[in-house]
Design an enzyme around this catalytic site. Structure first.
Site, mmCIF file in Angstrom:
data_model
loop_
_atom_site.group_PDB
_atom_site.id
_atom_site.type_symbol
_atom_site.label_atom_id
_atom_site.label_comp_id
_atom_site.label_asym_id
_atom_site.label_seq_id
_atom_site.Cartn_x
_atom_site.Cartn_y
_atom_site.Cartn_z
ATOM 1 N N GLY A 9 11.232 6.472 2.983
ATOM 2 C CA GLY A 9 10.449 6.152 1.037
ATOM 3 C C GLY A 9 10.911 8.009 0.576
ATOM 4 O O GLY A 9 10.493 8.638 -0.654
ATOM 5 N N SER A 11 14.120 8.355 -0.858
ATOM 6 C CA SER A 11 14.643 8.109 -2.008
ATOM 7 C C SER A 11 14.533 8.482 -3.125
ATOM 8 O O SER A 11 15.220 8.468 -4.253
ATOM 9 C CB SER A 11 15.835 6.659 -2.166
ATOM 10 O OG SER A 11 14.508 6.088 -2.285
ATOM 11 N N ARG A 12 13.076 8.331 -4.280
ATOM 12 C CA ARG A 12 12.528 8.711 -4.801
ATOM 13 C C ARG A 12 11.743 9.655 -4.351
ATOM 14 O O ARG A 12 10.660 8.673 -3.748
ATOM 15 C CB ARG A 12 12.670 7.439 -6.120
ATOM 16 C CG ARG A 12 12.166 6.979 -5.515
ATOM 17 C CD ARG A 12 12.258 5.456 -6.731
ATOM 18 N NE ARG A 12 11.577 4.353 -6.278
ATOM 19 C CZ ARG A 12 10.946 3.409 -5.670
ATOM 20 N NH1 ARG A 12 13.252 2.667 -5.374
ATOM 21 N NH2 ARG A 12 10.686 1.977 -5.762
ATOM 22 N N ASP A 57 14.479 -1.546 5.957
ATOM 23 C CA ASP A 57 13.242 -2.189 5.847
ATOM 24 C C ASP A 57 12.892 -1.544 6.728
ATOM 25 O O ASP A 57 12.112 -2.155 7.999
ATOM 26 C CB ASP A 57 13.326 -3.114 5.463
ATOM 27 C CG ASP A 57 12.497 -3.723 4.924
ATOM 28 O OD1 ASP A 57 11.225 -3.461 5.064
ATOM 29 O OD2 ASP A 57 12.054 -5.167 4.482
ATOM 30 N N SER A 143 -3.215 7.253 0.080
ATOM 31 C CA SER A 143 -3.307 6.989 -1.027
ATOM 32 C C SER A 143 -4.779 7.224 -1.408
ATOM 33 O O SER A 143 -6.135 7.049 0.250
ATOM 34 C CB SER A 143 -3.441 5.654 -1.981
ATOM 35 O OG SER A 143 -3.811 5.226 -3.067
ATOM 36 N N TYR A 156 -2.953 -3.723 -1.654
ATOM 37 C CA TYR A 156 -2.442 -2.165 -1.361
ATOM 38 C C TYR A 156 -4.132 -1.257 -0.836
ATOM 39 O O TYR A 156 -3.780 -0.728 0.317
ATOM 40 C CB TYR A 156 -2.433 -1.627 -2.705
ATOM 41 C CG TYR A 156 -1.900 -0.357 -2.564
ATOM 42 C CD1 TYR A 156 -0.351 0.006 -2.154
ATOM 43 C CD2 TYR A 156 -2.612 0.710 -3.196
ATOM 44 C CE1 TYR A 156 0.030 1.028 -2.728
ATOM 45 C CE2 TYR A 156 -2.297 1.788 -3.324
ATOM 46 C CZ TYR A 156 -0.719 1.792 -3.040
ATOM 47 O OH TYR A 156 -0.273 3.433 -2.944
ATOM 48 N N LYS A 160 -3.784 1.038 2.668
ATOM 49 C CA LYS A 160 -4.078 2.698 2.689
ATOM 50 C C LYS A 160 -4.885 2.812 3.794
ATOM 51 O O LYS A 160 -5.518 4.005 4.280
ATOM 52 C CB LYS A 160 -4.228 2.587 1.448
ATOM 53 C CG LYS A 160 -3.331 3.121 0.778
ATOM 54 C CD LYS A 160 -1.425 3.233 1.746
ATOM 55 C CE LYS A 160 -0.786 3.494 0.337
ATOM 56 N NZ LYS A 160 0.554 4.193 1.337
ATOM 57 N N ILE A 189 0.061 9.834 -9.346
ATOM 58 C CA ILE A 189 0.917 10.775 -9.175
ATOM 59 C C ILE A 189 1.998 9.889 -10.061
ATOM 60 O O ILE A 189 2.522 9.092 -10.118
ATOM 61 C CB ILE A 189 1.483 11.015 -7.624
ATOM 62 C CG1 ILE A 189 0.760 10.864 -6.516
ATOM 63 C CG2 ILE A 189 2.827 11.805 -8.181
ATOM 64 C CD1 ILE A 189 -0.059 12.833 -6.920
HETATM 65 N N1 NAP Z 1 3.015 7.256 -7.238
HETATM 66 C C1 NAP Z 1 1.393 6.648 -6.515
HETATM 67 O O1 NAP Z 1 0.407 7.092 -7.797
HETATM 68 C C2 NAP Z 1 0.979 7.239 -4.916
HETATM 69 C C3 NAP Z 1 -0.672 7.117 -5.157
HETATM 70 C C4 NAP Z 1 -1.634 7.384 -4.234
HETATM 71 C C5 NAP Z 1 -0.099 7.100 -3.153
HETATM 72 N N2 NAP Z 1 1.212 6.637 -2.889
HETATM 73 C C6 NAP Z 1 2.276 6.667 -2.186
HETATM 74 O O2 NAP Z 1 2.651 7.898 -1.755
HETATM 75 C C7 NAP Z 1 3.866 6.412 -1.186
HETATM 76 C C8 NAP Z 1 5.147 6.645 -2.778
HETATM 77 O O3 NAP Z 1 5.157 6.433 -3.380
HETATM 78 P P1 NAP Z 1 5.459 6.448 -5.037
HETATM 79 O O4 NAP Z 1 4.673 7.011 -6.113
HETATM 80 O O5 NAP Z 1 7.018 7.892 -4.486
HETATM 81 O O6 NAP Z 1 6.499 5.649 -5.198
HETATM 82 P P2 NAP Z 1 8.011 4.974 -5.254
HETATM 83 O O7 NAP Z 1 8.939 5.992 -6.464
HETATM 84 O O8 NAP Z 1 8.626 3.912 -5.538
HETATM 85 O O9 NAP Z 1 8.874 5.236 -3.690
HETATM 86 C C9 NAP Z 1 8.621 3.811 -2.675
HETATM 87 C C10 NAP Z 1 9.487 5.273 -1.590
HETATM 88 O O10 NAP Z 1 9.385 4.419 -0.926
HETATM 89 C C11 NAP Z 1 10.471 3.285 -0.209
HETATM 90 N N3 NAP Z 1 10.158 2.029 0.145
HETATM 91 C C12 NAP Z 1 9.509 1.215 -0.049
HETATM 92 N N4 NAP Z 1 9.761 -0.175 0.255
HETATM 93 C C13 NAP Z 1 10.215 0.011 1.491
HETATM 94 C C14 NAP Z 1 10.635 -0.577 2.431
HETATM 95 N N5 NAP Z 1 10.270 -2.285 2.947
HETATM 96 N N6 NAP Z 1 10.737 -0.049 4.026
HETATM 97 C C15 NAP Z 1 11.491 1.415 3.642
HETATM 98 N N7 NAP Z 1 11.689 2.315 2.083
HETATM 99 C C16 NAP Z 1 10.774 1.200 1.287
HETATM 100 C C17 NAP Z 1 11.319 3.214 -1.628
HETATM 101 O O11 NAP Z 1 13.008 2.489 -1.872
HETATM 102 P P3 NAP Z 1 13.557 1.274 -1.616
HETATM 103 O O12 NAP Z 1 12.486 0.675 -3.077
HETATM 104 O O13 NAP Z 1 14.905 1.350 -1.598
HETATM 105 O O14 NAP Z 1 12.816 0.730 -0.219
HETATM 106 C C18 NAP Z 1 11.212 4.457 -2.329
HETATM 107 O O15 NAP Z 1 12.058 5.790 -1.786
HETATM 108 C C19 NAP Z 1 4.099 5.059 -1.667
HETATM 109 O O16 NAP Z 1 3.310 5.017 0.361
HETATM 110 C C20 NAP Z 1 2.846 5.097 -1.783
HETATM 111 O O17 NAP Z 1 2.291 3.980 -1.891
HETATM 112 C C21 NAP Z 1 1.813 6.713 -4.364
#
Ligand code: NAP
Length: 252
Positions: A9, A11-12, A57, A143, A156, A160, A189
Site C-alpha cells: 500500500g 503508492s499513496r 494484489d 485502525s 471493515y 481490522k 487520517i
Molecule cells: N485514512 C484513514 O483515516 C485510516 C484510518 C485507519 C486506518 N487506515 C488504514 O491505513 C491503510 C492505508 O490507508 P490510506 O488511508 O492511506 O488509504 P489509501 O490512500 O486509499 O491507500 C491505500 C493503499 O493500499 C493499496 N491497496 C489497496 N488495495 C490493495 C490490494 N488489493 N493490493 C495491494 N495494494 C492495495 C492502494 O493502492 P492500489 O489502490 O493501487 O492498490 C494504496 O496504496 C489501510 O489499511 C487503511 O485501512 C486508514
C-alpha cells in the site's frame, strides 16, 4: 549494509508517508500496490532513494510471492515489513444490508492479505543471517475501527479486529525467532480513503469528540512506525499505539 523494507500500500496515503520516512532513514524500499506509476515517485528519485516498485494484489497468493521473490532478487533480504495495503467497503451499508461480496472483498484484502504476507515474509526473515539488532520487524496498520463499532461498515471493523489478533498471534510465535510485531491504529487520517467522508469528519472535529481536533496526517502515522522499527523499541511486541488524536479516550 542497508535495511530493506517492504511497504504494501506504499503508492499513496499512509503507506507512501511511511515509505518516504523509511527512505529518509536509509532503507532500501519495495513499494507494492495494484496500480503503480513511476512518475509518482520522482521525489524518491530526487532524494536518491534505492527503491523497487512491484505491482500486484495483496489478496492474491501469486502476487504476494512475486513481491517477495522480486525483493530477494534485488536486495537479497527483507528486514522490515509494513502491512499497510487496505480498502474500505465500496459502499457504506448497514450491517443488516451488507452483502457477502463486500465482506469477502474487504476481508480478503485487509485480513487475509495481512495474514499470508506476514507468513511469507516471516519465513524469509527466519532463514536470513542476523546482521542487525534483530532478525526483523513487522508493523501492521490496523485502525481505531478494530475496537470502535461502525455498523454501516462492519466488514471493515471485522477486518481490522482480525489484524489486531494477527498482531498478537505473530508476535507470540515470532519473538523466539528474534522478530518483533507491532500494530499502529490510526484514527481519522487525511488520505484518498477518507476523501468521500471529509464533511462528516470536519463536523466531528468541530463537535469535539477528538481531543486533538484536527485531521491526522499520514506523517503522524509514519513517525510512529519509524519509532516502532527503530532500535529504540526493543522490549515490546504484540502491542499497539493509537495514532488518533486521543479519540480512544472515554470521557464523561
Ligand atoms: N485514512 C484513514 O483515516 C485510516 C484510518 C485507519 C486506518 N487506515 C488504514 O491505513 C491503510 C492505508 O490507508 P490510506 O488511508 O492511506 O488509504 P489509501 O490512500 O486509499 O491507500 C491505500 C493503499 O493500499 C493499496 N491497496 C489497496 N488495495 C490493495 C490490494 N488489493 N493490493 C495491494 N495494494 C492495495 C492502494 O493502492 P492500489 O489502490 O493501487 O492498490 C494504496 O496504496 C489501510 O489499511 C487503511 O485501512 C486508514
Amino acid at each position: 549494509m542497508k535495511k530493506t523494507a517492504i511497504v504494501t500500500g506504499g503508492s499513496r496515503g499512509i503507506g507512501y508517508a511511511v515509505a518516504l520516512q523509511l527512505g529518509m532513514e536509509n532503507c532500501n524500499l519495495v513499494i507494492f500496490s495494484r496500480h503503480l506509476d513511476d512518475t509518482e515517485f520522482s521525489d524518491f528519485k530526487e532524494r536518491g532513494f534505492d527503491f523497487l516498485l512491484v505491482s500486484g494484489d495483496i489478496s492474491q497468493k501469486a502476487d504476494r510471492e512475486k513481491l517477495l521473490s522480486e525483493t530477494i532478487g534485488k536486495y537479497g533480504r527483507v528486514d522490515i515489513l509494513i502491512n499497510d495495503a487496505g480498502v474500505a467497503p465500496l459502499e457504506r451499508k448497514d450491517i443488516l444490508e451488507m452483502t457477502e461480496e463486500s465482506f469477502d472483498r474487504v476481508l480478503s484484502i485487509n485480513t487475509k492479505g495481512n495474514m499470508f504476507m506476514t507468513q511469507l515474509v516471516a519465513n524469509q526473515m527466519i532463514k536470513q543471517d542476523k546482521v542487525f539488532s534483530r532478525k526483523g520487524t513487522i508493523v501492521n496498520v490496523s485502525s481505531c475501527s478494530a475496537v470502535v463499532s461502525s455498523p454501516n461498515r462492519a466488514e471493515y471493523c471485522v477486518s481490522k479486529a482480525g489484524i489486531s489478533m494477527l498482531t498478537k498471534l505473530y508476535a507470540d510465535r515470532l519473538a523466539k525467532e528474534d522478530i518483533l510485531v507491532h500494530e499502529v491504529r490510526p484514527g481519522v487520517i487525511e488520505t484518498k480513503m477518507t476523501s468521500s467522508v471529509r464533511g462528516k469528519y470536519d463536523n466531528l472535529f468541530q463537535s469535539g469528540i477528538f481531543p486533538i481536533a484536527r485531521w491526522g496526517k499520514p506523517e503522524d502515522v509514519a513517525h510512529v512506525v519509524s519509532f516502532m522499527v527503530s532500535d529504540k523499541f526493543n522490549y515490546t511486541t504484540g502491542d499497539y499505539i493509537d495514532v488518533d488524536g486521543g479519540f480512544h479516550i472515554q470521557s464523561l
